[in-house]
Design a protein around this motif. Structure first.
Motif, PDB file in Angstrom:
ATOM      1  N   THR A 269       0.816  -1.213   0.000  1.00 29.86           N
ATOM      2  CA  THR A 269       0.000   0.000   0.000  1.00 29.86           C
ATOM      3  C   THR A 269       0.853   1.268   0.000  1.00 29.86           C
ATOM      4  O   THR A 269       0.518   2.258  -0.676  1.00 29.86           O
ATOM      5  N   ASP A 270       1.944   1.256   0.732  1.00 29.30           N
ATOM      6  CA  ASP A 270       2.783   2.456   0.814  1.00 29.30           C
ATOM      7  C   ASP A 270       3.834   2.530  -0.296  1.00 29.30           C
ATOM      8  O   ASP A 270       4.618   3.482  -0.349  1.00 29.30           O
ATOM      9  N   GLY A 271       3.890   1.515  -1.163  1.00 29.09           N
ATOM     10  CA  GLY A 271       4.821   1.542  -2.281  1.00 29.09           C
ATOM     11  C   GLY A 271       6.249   1.232  -1.919  1.00 29.09           C
ATOM     12  O   GLY A 271       7.148   1.374  -2.752  1.00 29.09           O
ATOM     13  N   SER A 272       6.491   0.772  -0.694  1.00 23.02           N
ATOM     14  CA  SER A 272       7.872   0.505  -0.275  1.00 23.02           C
ATOM     15  C   SER A 272       8.391  -0.843  -0.764  1.00 23.02           C
ATOM     16  O   SER A 272       9.598  -1.089  -0.738  1.00 23.02           O
ATOM     17  N   GLN A 273       7.479  -1.712  -1.182  1.00 25.69           N
ATOM     18  CA  GLN A 273       7.863  -3.025  -1.687  1.00 25.69           C
ATOM     19  C   GLN A 273       7.063  -3.337  -2.953  1.00 25.69           C
ATOM     20  O   GLN A 273       5.928  -2.881  -3.119  1.00 25.69           O
ATOM     21  N   ALA A 274       7.674  -4.127  -3.830  1.00 26.86           N
ATOM     22  CA  ALA A 274       6.976  -4.530  -5.051  1.00 26.86           C
ATOM     23  C   ALA A 274       7.409  -5.928  -5.456  1.00 26.86           C
ATOM     24  O   ALA A 274       8.493  -6.406  -5.069  1.00 26.86           O
ATOM     25  N   ARG A 275       6.554  -6.575  -6.218  1.00 23.00           N
ATOM     26  CA  ARG A 275       6.859  -7.886  -6.781  1.00 23.00           C
ATOM     27  C   ARG A 275       6.589  -7.819  -8.282  1.00 23.00           C
ATOM     28  O   ARG A 275       5.463  -7.584  -8.700  1.00 23.00           O
ATOM     29  N   LEU A 276       7.640  -8.001  -9.067  1.00 25.33           N
ATOM     30  CA  LEU A 276       7.491  -8.085 -10.515  1.00 25.33           C
ATOM     31  C   LEU A 276       7.261  -9.553 -10.861  1.00 25.33           C
ATOM     32  O   LEU A 276       8.052 -10.408 -10.468  1.00 25.33           O
ATOM     33  N   VAL A 277       6.201  -9.856 -11.595  1.00 23.11           N
ATOM     34  CA  VAL A 277       5.835 -11.246 -11.863  1.00 23.11           C
ATOM     35  C   VAL A 277       5.546 -11.436 -13.349  1.00 23.11           C
ATOM     36  O   VAL A 277       4.840 -10.632 -13.962  1.00 23.11           O
ATOM     37  N   ALA A 278       6.102 -12.495 -13.913  1.00 22.50           N
ATOM     38  CA  ALA A 278       5.813 -12.895 -15.291  1.00 22.50           C
ATOM     39  C   ALA A 278       5.199 -14.279 -15.274  1.00 22.50           C
ATOM     40  O   ALA A 278       5.694 -15.178 -14.579  1.00 22.50           O
ATOM     41  N   VAL A 279       4.116 -14.455 -16.017  1.00 19.54           N
ATOM     42  CA  VAL A 279       3.457 -15.750 -16.142  1.00 19.54           C
ATOM     43  C   VAL A 279       3.500 -16.146 -17.616  1.00 19.54           C
ATOM     44  O   VAL A 279       3.048 -15.387 -18.486  1.00 19.54           O
ATOM     45  N   LEU A 280       4.053 -17.304 -17.895  1.00 18.42           N
ATOM     46  CA  LEU A 280       4.192 -17.765 -19.268  1.00 18.42           C
ATOM     47  C   LEU A 280       4.170 -19.281 -19.322  1.00 18.42           C
ATOM     48  O   LEU A 280       4.167 -19.958 -18.290  1.00 18.42           O
ATOM     49  N   ASP A 281       4.146 -19.801 -20.523  1.00 23.93           N
ATOM     50  CA  ASP A 281       4.226 -21.240 -20.762  1.00 23.93           C
ATOM     51  C   ASP A 281       5.676 -21.560 -21.083  1.00 23.93           C
ATOM     52  O   ASP A 281       6.237 -21.037 -22.052  1.00 23.93           O
ATOM     53  N   ASN A 282       6.281 -22.423 -20.279  1.00 24.99           N
ATOM     54  CA  ASN A 282       7.685 -22.754 -20.511  1.00 24.99           C
ATOM     55  C   ASN A 282       7.915 -23.415 -21.871  1.00 24.99           C
ATOM     56  O   ASN A 282       9.010 -23.371 -22.421  1.00 24.99           O
ATOM     57  N   LEU A 283       6.876 -24.018 -22.445  1.00 23.65           N
ATOM     58  CA  LEU A 283       6.995 -24.609 -23.772  1.00 23.65           C
ATOM     59  C   LEU A 283       6.527 -23.659 -24.874  1.00 23.65           C
ATOM     60  O   LEU A 283       6.686 -23.952 -26.057  1.00 23.65           O
ATOM     61  N   GLY A 284       5.954 -22.516 -24.494  1.00 24.99           N
ATOM     62  CA  GLY A 284       5.450 -21.538 -25.448  1.00 24.99           C
ATOM     63  C   GLY A 284       6.444 -20.417 -25.651  1.00 24.99           C
ATOM     64  O   GLY A 284       7.477 -20.590 -26.296  1.00 24.99           O
ATOM     65  N   LYS A 285       6.147 -19.226 -25.086  1.00 28.39           N
ATOM     66  CA  LYS A 285       7.088 -18.112 -25.178  1.00 28.39           C
ATOM     67  C   LYS A 285       8.429 -18.490 -24.551  1.00 28.39           C
ATOM     68  O   LYS A 285       9.466 -17.914 -24.884  1.00 28.39           O
ATOM     69  N   GLY A 286       8.420 -19.507 -23.679  1.00 33.12           N
ATOM     70  CA  GLY A 286       9.660 -19.952 -23.055  1.00 33.12           C
ATOM     71  C   GLY A 286      10.471 -20.920 -23.893  1.00 33.12           C
ATOM     72  O   GLY A 286      11.571 -21.306 -23.490  1.00 33.12           O
ATOM     73  N   ALA A 287       9.985 -21.326 -25.066  1.00 31.25           N
ATOM     74  CA  ALA A 287      10.732 -22.276 -25.901  1.00 31.25           C
ATOM     75  C   ALA A 287      10.212 -22.266 -27.335  1.00 31.25           C
ATOM     76  O   ALA A 287      10.636 -21.461 -28.159  1.00 31.25           O
ATOM     77  N   SER A 288       9.266 -23.167 -27.630  1.00 33.45           N
ATOM     78  CA  SER A 288       8.820 -23.373 -29.015  1.00 33.45           C
ATOM     79  C   SER A 288       8.134 -22.150 -29.606  1.00 33.45           C
ATOM     80  O   SER A 288       8.360 -21.801 -30.775  1.00 33.45           O
ATOM     81  N   GLY A 289       7.266 -21.511 -28.835  1.00 38.08           N
ATOM     82  CA  GLY A 289       6.585 -20.327 -29.339  1.00 38.08           C
ATOM     83  C   GLY A 289       7.559 -19.223 -29.695  1.00 38.08           C
ATOM     84  O   GLY A 289       7.386 -18.522 -30.698  1.00 38.08           O
ATOM     85  N   ALA A 290       8.602 -19.060 -28.869  1.00 39.57           N
ATOM     86  CA  ALA A 290       9.609 -18.033 -29.144  1.00 39.57           C
ATOM     87  C   ALA A 290      10.373 -18.349 -30.424  1.00 39.57           C
ATOM     88  O   ALA A 290      10.688 -17.449 -31.213  1.00 39.57           O
ATOM     89  N   ALA A 291      10.689 -19.630 -30.640  1.00 37.15           N
ATOM     90  CA  ALA A 291      11.400 -20.025 -31.857  1.00 37.15           C
ATOM     91  C   ALA A 291      10.555 -19.738 -33.093  1.00 37.15           C
ATOM     92  O   ALA A 291      11.062 -19.239 -34.111  1.00 37.15           O
ATOM     93  N   VAL A 292       9.265 -20.038 -33.029  1.00 36.87           N
ATOM     94  CA  VAL A 292       8.384 -19.787 -34.174  1.00 36.87           C
ATOM     95  C   VAL A 292       8.190 -18.289 -34.388  1.00 36.87           C
ATOM     96  O   VAL A 292       8.120 -17.815 -35.529  1.00 36.87           O
ATOM     97  N   GLN A 293       8.131 -17.519 -33.315  1.00 38.51           N
ATOM     98  CA  GLN A 293       8.048 -16.062 -33.447  1.00 38.51           C
ATOM     99  C   GLN A 293       9.251 -15.532 -34.220  1.00 38.51           C
ATOM    100  O   GLN A 293       9.103 -14.723 -35.147  1.00 38.51           O
ATOM    101  N   SER A 294      10.451 -15.974 -33.858  1.00 37.94           N
ATOM    102  CA  SER A 294      11.652 -15.540 -34.573  1.00 37.94           C
ATOM    103  C   SER A 294      11.641 -16.035 -36.014  1.00 37.94           C
ATOM    104  O   SER A 294      12.012 -15.303 -36.943  1.00 37.94           O
ATOM    105  N   LEU A 295      11.227 -17.288 -36.215  1.00 38.07           N
ATOM    106  CA  LEU A 295      11.147 -17.840 -37.566  1.00 38.07           C
ATOM    107  C   LEU A 295      10.209 -17.007 -38.433  1.00 38.07           C
ATOM    108  O   LEU A 295      10.528 -16.698 -39.597  1.00 38.07           O
ATOM    109  N   ASN A 296       9.063 -16.642 -37.894  1.00 37.18           N
ATOM    110  CA  ASN A 296       8.127 -15.805 -38.642  1.00 37.18           C
ATOM    111  C   ASN A 296       8.781 -14.510 -39.104  1.00 37.18           C
ATOM    112  O   ASN A 296       8.657 -14.101 -40.265  1.00 37.18           O
ATOM    113  N   LEU A 297       9.469 -13.846 -38.185  1.00 35.28           N
ATOM    114  CA  LEU A 297      10.105 -12.580 -38.526  1.00 35.28           C
ATOM    115  C   LEU A 297      11.201 -12.769 -39.565  1.00 35.28           C
ATOM    116  O   LEU A 297      11.314 -11.985 -40.523  1.00 35.28           O
TER     117      LEU A 297
END
Length: 312
Positions: A269-297
């Motif tokens: 509430t006072d802004g003195s602490q924060a948590r940065l959080v990422a939620v992803l699929d380890n097989l998606g953007k974390g692996a295969s999806g990322a490879a296909v994204q690069s391949l597309n480009l």
């Protein structure tokens, strides 16, 4: 024009998921070796040099050997899903949102980011670049992943031993993702990384806790959230998530495949602490999806073509 793609290591988890994303797409024609020929060095060399694009889903040493089999005159462009070239000179880091889509599009050698690294870098790199967080702070990263990220042996272990509730590892603090995490975020101190595996097939949560009040030069949680939202504005793949109304986040064992990544900034509430959080699929953007994204480009296509991008 149809581009030919050879997946070296096509029978592994990452290779199978890449092939699934490319199935039925008229833009690509897969070069497939049968079980006997895929173990033959001459057959692999031929396929690697015939392909317009080679995607390496191999252990590090095997990936280096595969690259050595490619004749520079062949024109084969490479995406390496292993750790072998992630901080290597001459390789483009395959995180288009960070390094630039045009940079990936024209690259001949692209190294796929690590799954944990993807979440950590997505959260921290834009904020350090913008001067909203310092580069010399000793950041920590806590993360859990589904067991599919560990390959066939870990998948078998979790599916055979149903009593495993949590598996902490890299206890010697030498996880292979740390060098790219430090390099891509421009950190002067290597982050302290604490990964673990839970009994879910896929999915991943990556967190960076921030004692804002103790970090000299750190910006407010609201400023961090706004900066991330602006950095990824317009991306179909990396999105700012909606804060959960009930105050909790769940990683479900029934999670469907996804190539998106959702980012969150939670704060006291006072802004003195924060948590940065990422939620992803380890097989998606974390692996295969990322490879296909690069391949597309690299093939001159929409980066999101063929990807699984569920709505928030």
């Amino acid at each position: 024009m149809t581009a030919t793609v050879f997946i070296d290591g096509a029978v592994g988890t990452t290779g199978l998921e890449i092939a699934d994303r490319l199935a039925g797409r008229a833009e690509f024609d897969l070069i497939v070796l049968d079980d006997e020929r895929r173990k033959d060095a001459d057959a692999r060399r031929e396929a690697l040099n015939e392909a317009d694009f080679a995607i390496l889903c191999l252990p590090d040493d095997a990936a280096r050997e595969a690259v050595a089999l490619i004749d520079p005159a062949s024109g084969t462009r490479v995406i390496d899903a292993s750790t072998a070239h992630r901080v290597a000179t001459g390789w483009t880091y395959g995180f288009p949102e960070l390094v630039g889509r045009a940079v990936v599009a024209k690259a001949d050698r692209v190294s796929n980011p690590g799954c944990y690294s993807t979440g950590f870098i997505a959260l921290l790199a834009p904020l350090v670049r913008a001067g909203l967080l310092p580069a010399d702070w000793p950041y920590t990263c806590n993360a859990v992943s589904g067991y599919s990220g560990g390959g066939k042996s870990l998948i078998a272990r979790f599916e055979q031993d149903l009593d495993i509730a949590w598996r902490g590892y890299a206890l010697g603090l030498g996880h292979k993702h740390v060098p790219e995490m430090q390099a891509q975020c421009g950190l002067s101190v290597a982050p302290l990384f604490a990964p673990a595996v839970v009994p879910a097939h896929r999915g991943m949560v990556v967190e960076i806790p921030l004692p804002i009040s103790a970090i000299a030069g750190a910006s407010s949680p609201d400023a961090l959230r706004d900066a991330l939202a602006a950095f990824y504005d317009g991306s179909k793949i990396v999105r700012m998530g909606r804060d959960p109304e009930d105050g909790e986040m769940l990683l479900r064992g029934s999670r469907e495949p996804s190539d998106a990544m959702d980012l969150f900034v939670f704060a006291s509430t006072d802004g003195s602490q924060a948590r940065l959080v990422a939620v992803l699929d380890n097989l998606g953007k974390g692996a295969s999806g990322a490879a296909v994204q690069s391949l597309n480009l690299m093939a001159g296509l929409d980066e999101a073509a063929g990807l699984r991008l569920p709505n928030l």
